[in-house]
Design a protein around this motif. Structure first.
Motif, PDB file in Angstrom:
ATOM      1  N   ARG A  46      39.873 -15.588  79.660  1.00  0.00           N
ATOM      2  CA  ARG A  46      40.693 -15.345  80.841  1.00  0.00           C
ATOM      3  C   ARG A  46      42.137 -15.729  80.522  1.00  0.00           C
ATOM      4  O   ARG A  46      42.394 -16.521  79.615  1.00  0.00           O
ATOM      5  CB  ARG A  46      40.191 -16.129  82.055  1.00  0.00           C
ATOM      6  N   PRO A  47      43.116 -15.180  81.247  1.00  0.00           N
ATOM      7  CA  PRO A  47      44.514 -15.526  81.004  1.00  0.00           C
ATOM      8  C   PRO A  47      44.778 -16.997  81.305  1.00  0.00           C
ATOM      9  O   PRO A  47      44.052 -17.636  82.059  1.00  0.00           O
ATOM     10  CB  PRO A  47      45.275 -14.627  81.989  1.00  0.00           C
ATOM     11  N   GLY A  48      45.836 -17.523  80.712  1.00  0.00           N
ATOM     12  CA  GLY A  48      46.206 -18.912  80.938  1.00  0.00           C
ATOM     13  C   GLY A  48      47.091 -19.394  79.814  1.00  0.00           C
ATOM     14  O   GLY A  48      47.669 -18.611  79.063  1.00  0.00           O
ATOM     15  N   ARG A  49      47.182 -20.698  79.687  1.00  0.00           N
ATOM     16  CA  ARG A  49      48.007 -21.264  78.634  1.00  0.00           C
ATOM     17  C   ARG A  49      47.392 -20.977  77.269  1.00  0.00           C
ATOM     18  O   ARG A  49      46.184 -21.038  77.094  1.00  0.00           O
ATOM     19  CB  ARG A  49      48.135 -22.777  78.829  1.00  0.00           C
ATOM     20  N   GLY A  50      48.239 -20.671  76.290  1.00  0.00           N
ATOM     21  CA  GLY A  50      47.741 -20.457  74.935  1.00  0.00           C
ATOM     22  C   GLY A  50      47.509 -18.990  74.635  1.00  0.00           C
ATOM     23  O   GLY A  50      48.314 -18.127  74.967  1.00  0.00           O
ATOM     24  N   LYS A  51      46.383 -18.698  74.028  1.00  0.00           N
ATOM     25  CA  LYS A  51      46.087 -17.352  73.543  1.00  0.00           C
ATOM     26  C   LYS A  51      45.946 -16.336  74.676  1.00  0.00           C
ATOM     27  O   LYS A  51      45.472 -16.660  75.764  1.00  0.00           O
ATOM     28  CB  LYS A  51      44.796 -17.370  72.712  1.00  0.00           C
ATOM     29  N   VAL A  79      33.861 -20.396  74.640  1.00  0.00           N
ATOM     30  CA  VAL A  79      35.232 -20.174  75.103  1.00  0.00           C
ATOM     31  C   VAL A  79      36.197 -20.698  74.048  1.00  0.00           C
ATOM     32  O   VAL A  79      35.812 -21.453  73.154  1.00  0.00           O
ATOM     33  CB  VAL A  79      35.506 -20.886  76.450  1.00  0.00           C
ATOM     34  N   VAL A  80      37.451 -20.311  74.173  1.00  0.00           N
ATOM     35  CA  VAL A  80      38.470 -20.825  73.259  1.00  0.00           C
ATOM     36  C   VAL A  80      38.785 -22.279  73.586  1.00  0.00           C
ATOM     37  O   VAL A  80      38.951 -23.113  72.700  1.00  0.00           O
ATOM     38  CB  VAL A  80      39.743 -19.960  73.324  1.00  0.00           C
ATOM     39  N   SER A  81      38.865 -22.605  74.891  1.00  0.00           N
ATOM     40  CA  SER A  81      39.124 -23.981  75.326  1.00  0.00           C
ATOM     41  C   SER A  81      38.497 -24.190  76.701  1.00  0.00           C
ATOM     42  O   SER A  81      38.310 -23.241  77.465  1.00  0.00           O
ATOM     43  CB  SER A  81      40.625 -24.271  75.370  1.00  0.00           C
ATOM     44  N   LEU A  82      38.192 -25.450  77.027  1.00  0.00           N
ATOM     45  CA  LEU A  82      37.444 -25.747  78.250  1.00  0.00           C
ATOM     46  C   LEU A  82      38.189 -25.376  79.525  1.00  0.00           C
ATOM     47  O   LEU A  82      37.561 -25.108  80.553  1.00  0.00           O
ATOM     48  CB  LEU A  82      37.084 -27.242  78.294  1.00  0.00           C
ATOM     49  N   ASP A  83      39.527 -25.370  79.499  1.00  0.00           N
ATOM     50  CA  ASP A  83      40.270 -25.065  80.725  1.00  0.00           C
ATOM     51  C   ASP A  83      40.015 -23.648  81.215  1.00  0.00           C
ATOM     52  O   ASP A  83      40.315 -23.327  82.367  1.00  0.00           O
ATOM     53  CB  ASP A  83      41.769 -25.285  80.509  1.00  0.00           C
ATOM     54  N   ARG A 104      42.726 -32.557  77.188  1.00  0.00           N
ATOM     55  CA  ARG A 104      43.478 -31.352  76.825  1.00  0.00           C
ATOM     56  C   ARG A 104      43.441 -30.326  77.964  1.00  0.00           C
ATOM     57  O   ARG A 104      44.448 -29.685  78.280  1.00  0.00           O
ATOM     58  CB  ARG A 104      42.868 -30.757  75.556  1.00  0.00           C
ATOM     59  N   ALA A 105      42.278 -30.193  78.588  1.00  0.00           N
ATOM     60  CA  ALA A 105      42.145 -29.257  79.708  1.00  0.00           C
ATOM     61  C   ALA A 105      43.016 -29.684  80.881  1.00  0.00           C
ATOM     62  O   ALA A 105      43.640 -28.850  81.538  1.00  0.00           O
ATOM     63  CB  ALA A 105      40.682 -29.172  80.138  1.00  0.00           C
ATOM     64  N   GLU A 106      43.079 -30.995  81.129  1.00  0.00           N
ATOM     65  CA  GLU A 106      43.906 -31.492  82.231  1.00  0.00           C
ATOM     66  C   GLU A 106      45.375 -31.173  82.000  1.00  0.00           C
ATOM     67  O   GLU A 106      46.102 -30.849  82.937  1.00  0.00           O
ATOM     68  CB  GLU A 106      43.702 -32.998  82.397  1.00  0.00           C
ATOM     69  N   VAL A 114      30.237 -24.008  73.853  1.00  0.00           N
ATOM     70  CA  VAL A 114      31.022 -24.068  72.620  1.00  0.00           C
ATOM     71  C   VAL A 114      32.484 -23.849  72.988  1.00  0.00           C
ATOM     72  O   VAL A 114      32.821 -22.871  73.653  1.00  0.00           O
ATOM     73  CB  VAL A 114      30.578 -22.986  71.611  1.00  0.00           C
ATOM     74  N   SER A 115      33.352 -24.787  72.590  1.00  0.00           N
ATOM     75  CA  SER A 115      34.790 -24.647  72.809  1.00  0.00           C
ATOM     76  C   SER A 115      35.468 -24.660  71.446  1.00  0.00           C
ATOM     77  O   SER A 115      35.502 -25.691  70.768  1.00  0.00           O
ATOM     78  CB  SER A 115      35.320 -25.785  73.688  1.00  0.00           C
TER      79      SER A 115
END
Length: 204
Positions: A16-21, A70-74, A123-125, A98-99
Protein backbone atom coordinates in the motif's frame (compact mmCIF):
# COMPACT_ATOMS: atom_id res chain seq x y z
CA UNK A 1 -5.14 -4.29 -8.15
CA UNK A 2 -7.29 -7.37 -8.58
CA UNK A 3 -5.34 -10.53 -7.88
CA UNK A 4 -6.60 -14.08 -7.59
CA UNK A 5 -5.89 -16.70 -4.96
CA UNK A 6 -5.36 -20.43 -5.25
CA UNK A 7 -5.51 -23.35 -2.87
CA UNK A 8 -1.76 -24.03 -2.98
CA UNK A 9 -0.57 -20.66 -1.75
CA UNK A 10 1.83 -20.24 1.15
CA UNK A 11 3.27 -16.74 0.84
CA UNK A 12 0.71 -13.93 0.56
CA UNK A 13 1.92 -10.38 -0.08
CA UNK A 14 0.38 -6.99 0.65
CA UNK A 15 1.41 -3.49 -0.50
CA UNK A 16 0.00 0.00 0.00
CA UNK A 17 1.18 3.61 -0.46
CA UNK A 18 3.00 5.34 2.37
CA UNK A 19 6.45 6.28 3.52
CA UNK A 20 9.31 4.62 1.65
CA UNK A 21 8.87 2.41 -1.39
CA UNK A 22 6.14 2.93 -3.96
CA UNK A 23 3.52 0.23 -4.43
CA UNK A 24 5.35 -1.01 -7.55
CA UNK A 25 8.64 -1.20 -5.63
CA UNK A 26 6.92 -3.06 -2.80
CA UNK A 27 5.52 -5.58 -5.27
CA UNK A 28 9.01 -6.14 -6.68
CA UNK A 29 10.40 -6.61 -3.16
CA UNK A 30 7.69 -9.16 -2.38
CA UNK A 31 8.40 -11.03 -5.60
CA UNK A 32 12.10 -11.08 -4.72
CA UNK A 33 11.39 -13.18 -1.60
CA UNK A 34 9.27 -15.67 -3.51
CA UNK A 35 5.74 -14.27 -3.35
CA UNK A 36 3.95 -15.15 -6.58
CA UNK A 37 2.46 -12.01 -8.13
CA UNK A 38 -1.05 -13.45 -8.28
CA UNK A 39 -0.85 -13.80 -4.48
CA UNK A 40 0.04 -10.12 -3.95
CA UNK A 41 -2.75 -7.76 -2.90
CA UNK A 42 -2.29 -3.99 -3.24
CA UNK A 43 -4.47 -1.04 -2.26
CA UNK A 44 -4.05 1.96 -4.55
CA UNK A 45 -4.88 5.66 -3.97
CA UNK A 46 -8.29 6.94 -5.08
CA UNK A 47 -10.01 10.32 -4.87
CA UNK A 48 -11.32 9.28 -1.45
CA UNK A 49 -7.85 8.27 -0.20
CA UNK A 50 -6.34 4.83 0.28
CA UNK A 51 -8.81 2.18 1.37
CA UNK A 52 -8.16 -1.30 2.72
CA UNK A 53 -10.41 -3.39 0.49
CA UNK A 54 -7.61 -5.60 -0.84
CA UNK A 55 -6.02 -5.89 2.60
CA UNK A 56 -9.31 -7.18 4.00
CA UNK A 57 -9.54 -9.60 1.08
CA UNK A 58 -6.00 -10.85 1.73
CA UNK A 59 -6.71 -11.46 5.42
CA UNK A 60 -9.96 -13.28 4.63
CA UNK A 61 -8.10 -15.66 2.32
CA UNK A 62 -5.25 -16.46 4.71
CA UNK A 63 -5.12 -20.04 6.00
CA UNK A 64 -3.23 -21.70 8.82
CA UNK A 65 0.53 -21.85 8.13
CA UNK A 66 0.33 -19.09 5.51
CA UNK A 67 2.74 -16.16 5.78
CA UNK A 68 1.50 -12.60 5.26
CA UNK A 69 4.42 -10.71 3.71
CA UNK A 70 4.95 -6.94 3.66
CA UNK A 71 7.86 -4.58 3.11
CA UNK A 72 7.40 -3.05 6.59
CA UNK A 73 4.93 -3.43 9.46
CA UNK A 74 3.45 0.07 9.10
CA UNK A 75 1.72 -1.15 5.91
CA UNK A 76 -0.53 -3.41 7.99
CA UNK A 77 -2.20 -0.85 10.27
CA UNK A 78 -2.61 2.85 11.04
CA UNK A 79 -1.34 2.76 14.63
CA UNK A 80 0.29 0.53 17.24
CA UNK A 81 -2.86 -0.76 19.01
CA UNK A 82 -4.40 -1.68 15.66
CA UNK A 83 -1.21 -3.45 14.57
CA UNK A 84 -0.86 -5.41 17.83
CA UNK A 85 -4.50 -6.51 17.62
CA UNK A 86 -3.95 -7.64 14.03
CA UNK A 87 -0.79 -9.58 14.89
CA UNK A 88 -2.58 -11.29 17.77
CA UNK A 89 -5.50 -12.22 15.52
CA UNK A 90 -3.17 -13.63 12.87
CA UNK A 91 -1.29 -15.64 15.50
CA UNK A 92 -4.55 -17.16 16.73
CA UNK A 93 -5.39 -18.00 13.12
CA UNK A 94 -2.01 -19.70 12.74
CA UNK A 95 -0.69 -17.14 10.25
CA UNK A 96 2.83 -15.70 10.46
CA UNK A 97 4.04 -12.27 9.34
CA UNK A 98 7.14 -11.56 7.26
CA UNK A 99 8.42 -7.96 7.19
CA UNK A 100 11.24 -7.63 4.69
CA UNK A 101 12.91 -4.40 5.84
CA UNK A 102 12.50 -5.32 9.51
CA UNK A 103 14.03 -8.78 9.08
CA UNK A 104 10.97 -10.43 10.61
CA UNK A 105 10.35 -14.01 9.54
CA UNK A 106 8.79 -16.68 11.81
CA UNK A 107 10.87 -19.31 10.02
CA UNK A 108 14.01 -17.85 11.61
CA UNK A 109 15.26 -18.20 15.21
CA UNK A 110 12.60 -17.13 17.73
CA UNK A 111 15.01 -15.24 20.01
CA UNK A 112 16.15 -12.96 17.22
CA UNK A 113 12.55 -12.30 16.20
CA UNK A 114 11.58 -10.86 19.59
CA UNK A 115 14.29 -8.20 19.35
CA UNK A 116 13.50 -7.48 15.71
CA UNK A 117 9.79 -7.13 16.46
CA UNK A 118 10.49 -4.48 19.11
CA UNK A 119 12.65 -2.55 16.64
CA UNK A 120 10.05 -2.99 13.91
CA UNK A 121 7.33 -1.51 16.14
CA UNK A 122 9.47 1.56 16.86
CA UNK A 123 10.16 1.93 13.16
CA UNK A 124 6.45 1.65 12.35
CA UNK A 125 5.63 4.33 14.92
CA UNK A 126 8.06 6.71 13.21
CA UNK A 127 6.42 5.99 9.86
CA UNK A 128 2.94 6.64 11.28
CA UNK A 129 4.13 9.90 12.89
CA UNK A 130 5.50 11.02 9.53
CA UNK A 131 2.56 10.01 7.39
CA UNK A 132 -0.38 11.33 9.45
CA UNK A 133 0.64 15.04 9.62
CA UNK A 134 1.68 14.89 5.97
CA UNK A 135 -1.67 13.46 4.92
CA UNK A 136 -3.45 16.13 6.98
CA UNK A 137 -1.42 18.90 5.38
CA UNK A 138 -2.09 17.54 1.90
CA UNK A 139 -5.79 17.35 2.68
CA UNK A 140 -5.71 20.94 3.90
CA UNK A 141 -3.95 22.00 0.72
CA UNK A 142 -6.56 20.28 -1.44
CA UNK A 143 -9.31 21.94 0.58
CA UNK A 144 -7.84 25.42 0.08
CA UNK A 145 -6.97 24.95 -3.61
CA UNK A 146 -9.87 25.55 -6.02
CA UNK A 147 -10.73 22.43 -8.01
CA UNK A 148 -13.42 21.94 -10.60
CA UNK A 149 -14.81 25.43 -10.00
CA UNK A 150 -15.19 25.03 -6.24
CA UNK A 151 -14.50 28.06 -4.07
CA UNK A 152 -11.52 27.99 -1.68
CA UNK A 153 -12.19 27.44 2.01
CA UNK A 154 -11.44 31.10 2.83
CA UNK A 155 -11.88 34.14 0.62
CA UNK A 156 -8.93 36.48 0.03
CA UNK A 157 -10.31 38.91 2.62
CA UNK A 158 -10.78 36.11 5.15
CA UNK A 159 -7.19 34.96 4.61
CA UNK A 160 -5.96 38.49 5.36
CA UNK A 161 -8.20 38.59 8.43
CA UNK A 162 -6.82 35.24 9.61
CA UNK A 163 -3.22 36.45 9.31
CA UNK A 164 -4.02 39.74 11.05
CA UNK A 165 -5.85 38.05 13.92
CA UNK A 166 -3.13 35.46 14.39
CA UNK A 167 -0.35 38.07 14.35
CA UNK A 168 -1.99 40.79 16.44
CA UNK A 169 -4.16 38.93 18.99
CA UNK A 170 -3.65 36.19 21.56
CA UNK A 171 -6.31 33.95 20.03
CA UNK A 172 -5.37 30.27 19.91
CA UNK A 173 -5.76 28.12 16.81
CA UNK A 174 -8.74 26.48 18.47
CA UNK A 175 -10.40 29.88 18.97
CA UNK A 176 -9.62 30.87 15.39
CA UNK A 177 -11.17 27.61 14.17
CA UNK A 178 -14.37 28.55 16.00
CA UNK A 179 -14.28 32.04 14.49
CA UNK A 180 -13.90 30.94 10.86
CA UNK A 181 -16.72 28.67 9.78
CA UNK A 182 -17.95 27.06 6.57
CA UNK A 183 -21.55 25.94 6.23
CA UNK A 184 -21.98 26.70 9.92
CA UNK A 185 -19.16 24.38 11.00
CA UNK A 186 -15.74 25.39 12.41
CA UNK A 187 -12.86 25.02 9.96
CA UNK A 188 -10.28 22.50 11.15
CA UNK A 189 -7.21 23.90 12.91
CA UNK A 190 -4.84 22.05 10.57
CA UNK A 191 -6.49 23.76 7.59
CA UNK A 192 -6.13 27.22 9.12
CA UNK A 193 -2.51 26.55 10.04
CA UNK A 194 -1.77 25.48 6.46
CA UNK A 195 -3.47 28.55 4.95
CA UNK A 196 -1.69 30.86 7.40
CA UNK A 197 1.72 29.34 6.70
CA UNK A 198 1.27 29.52 2.92
CA UNK A 199 0.16 33.15 3.13
CA UNK A 200 3.14 34.11 5.29
CA UNK A 201 5.52 32.36 2.91
CA UNK A 202 3.98 34.17 -0.06
CA UNK A 203 4.40 37.52 1.70
CA UNK A 204 8.16 37.08 2.15
Amino acid sequence: MSLSTTQDRFLVGYARPGRGKSVAEQVEALRSIGVVEKHIYADEPTKEGVGRAWFDEAVRNLRRDDLLCVVSLDKLAANKPELLALLEGLEIKGVGVVSIEDGLDPRLRAGDQVTKLAKALRRAERAWTWSWPRQQALAAGRAQRPSGGRKPILSADEVKQLVRMRDTTTMTWNQLADHFTKAGKPIKEVTLRFIYRKQKQAAK
